[in-house]
Design a protein around this motif. Structure first.
Motif, PDB file in Angstrom:
ATOM      1  N   VAL A   5       0.883  -1.131  -0.077  1.00  0.00           N
ATOM      2  CA  VAL A   5      -0.070  -0.180  -0.060  1.00  0.00           C
ATOM      3  C   VAL A   5       1.116   1.152  -0.080  1.00  0.00           C
ATOM      4  O   VAL A   5       0.717   2.030  -0.895  1.00  0.00           O
ATOM      5  CB  VAL A   5      -0.983  -0.043   1.208  1.00  0.00           C
ATOM      6  CG1 VAL A   5      -1.708   1.331   1.360  1.00  0.00           C
ATOM      7  CG2 VAL A   5      -2.049  -1.217   0.976  1.00  0.00           C
ATOM      8  N   PHE A   6       1.684   1.223   0.900  1.00  0.00           N
ATOM      9  CA  PHE A   6       2.873   2.535   0.971  1.00  0.00           C
ATOM     10  C   PHE A   6       3.392   2.574  -0.281  1.00  0.00           C
ATOM     11  O   PHE A   6       3.659   3.797  -0.793  1.00  0.00           O
ATOM     12  CB  PHE A   6       3.959   2.237   2.040  1.00  0.00           C
ATOM     13  CG  PHE A   6       4.616   3.405   2.457  1.00  0.00           C
ATOM     14  CD1 PHE A   6       4.263   4.391   2.984  1.00  0.00           C
ATOM     15  CD2 PHE A   6       5.949   3.278   1.762  1.00  0.00           C
ATOM     16  CE1 PHE A   6       5.200   5.773   3.203  1.00  0.00           C
ATOM     17  CE2 PHE A   6       6.728   4.665   1.885  1.00  0.00           C
ATOM     18  CZ  PHE A   6       6.403   5.641   2.865  1.00  0.00           C
ATOM     19  N   PHE A   7       3.960   1.719  -1.186  1.00  0.00           N
ATOM     20  CA  PHE A   7       4.897   1.807  -2.279  1.00  0.00           C
ATOM     21  C   PHE A   7       4.235   1.834  -3.658  1.00  0.00           C
ATOM     22  O   PHE A   7       4.568   2.616  -4.328  1.00  0.00           O
ATOM     23  CB  PHE A   7       6.043   0.922  -2.324  1.00  0.00           C
ATOM     24  CG  PHE A   7       7.139   1.154  -1.100  1.00  0.00           C
ATOM     25  CD1 PHE A   7       7.850   2.204  -1.387  1.00  0.00           C
ATOM     26  CD2 PHE A   7       7.053   0.156  -0.223  1.00  0.00           C
ATOM     27  CE1 PHE A   7       8.800   2.195  -0.408  1.00  0.00           C
ATOM     28  CE2 PHE A   7       8.345   0.449   0.627  1.00  0.00           C
ATOM     29  CZ  PHE A   7       8.993   1.427   0.823  1.00  0.00           C
ATOM     30  N   LEU A   8       2.805   1.169  -3.462  1.00  0.00           N
ATOM     31  CA  LEU A   8       2.253   1.157  -5.096  1.00  0.00           C
ATOM     32  C   LEU A   8       0.908   1.718  -5.045  1.00  0.00           C
ATOM     33  O   LEU A   8       0.536   1.754  -6.286  1.00  0.00           O
ATOM     34  CB  LEU A   8       2.338  -0.290  -5.233  1.00  0.00           C
ATOM     35  CG  LEU A   8       3.535  -1.179  -5.255  1.00  0.00           C
ATOM     36  CD1 LEU A   8       3.246  -2.694  -5.615  1.00  0.00           C
ATOM     37  CD2 LEU A   8       4.340  -0.633  -6.140  1.00  0.00           C
ATOM     38  N   ALA A   9       0.211   1.920  -4.027  1.00  0.00           N
ATOM     39  CA  ALA A   9      -1.182   2.443  -4.180  1.00  0.00           C
ATOM     40  C   ALA A   9      -0.956   3.718  -4.098  1.00  0.00           C
ATOM     41  O   ALA A   9      -0.309   4.588  -3.778  1.00  0.00           O
ATOM     42  CB  ALA A   9      -1.934   2.107  -2.797  1.00  0.00           C
ATOM     43  N   ALA A  14      -4.372   4.591  -0.064  1.00  0.00           N
ATOM     44  CA  ALA A  14      -3.587   4.395   0.826  1.00  0.00           C
ATOM     45  C   ALA A  14      -4.517   4.931   2.003  1.00  0.00           C
ATOM     46  O   ALA A  14      -4.406   4.455   3.412  1.00  0.00           O
ATOM     47  CB  ALA A  14      -2.256   5.149   0.868  1.00  0.00           C
ATOM     48  N   ALA A  15      -4.893   6.205   1.784  1.00  0.00           N
ATOM     49  CA  ALA A  15      -5.572   6.880   2.924  1.00  0.00           C
ATOM     50  C   ALA A  15      -6.904   5.920   3.456  1.00  0.00           C
ATOM     51  O   ALA A  15      -7.280   5.798   4.696  1.00  0.00           O
ATOM     52  CB  ALA A  15      -6.223   8.031   2.484  1.00  0.00           C
TER      53      ALA A  15
END
Length: 79
Positions: A5-9, A14-15
């Motif tokens: 989620v942190f790197f790709l979304a 992410a929120a």
């Protein structure tokens, strides 16, 4: 999942994932604690993979659990 989620979304995804991932993360420590007392799977290989996944999530490796928790805590539990 956190790293994906942190790197790709995108930011809005992410929120949306913050609250569900926070709630899910609260259950990882007790799951790890139980797994260190009793094997989750019959296969040693699956247990080791599960150990590593839980270690990545909690930051505590399986050998740290044995040293700190099982040897340090349970040995002196009744003292």
């Amino acid at each position: 999942v956190h790293a994906l989620v942190f790197f790709l979304a995108p930011t809005w995804v992410a929120a949306l994932c913050v609250l569900p991932l926070t709630v899910a993360s609260m259950f990882v420590a007790p799951i790890n604690h139980h797994h260190q007392h009793l094997n989750t799977f019959r296969s040693p290989v699956l247990n080791r993979i599960y150990d590593l996944l839980l270690a990545l999530q909690t930051g505590i490796g399986p050998y740290a659990w044995v040293l700190h928790h099982n040897v340090g805590h349970h040995v002196n539990y009744l003292n």
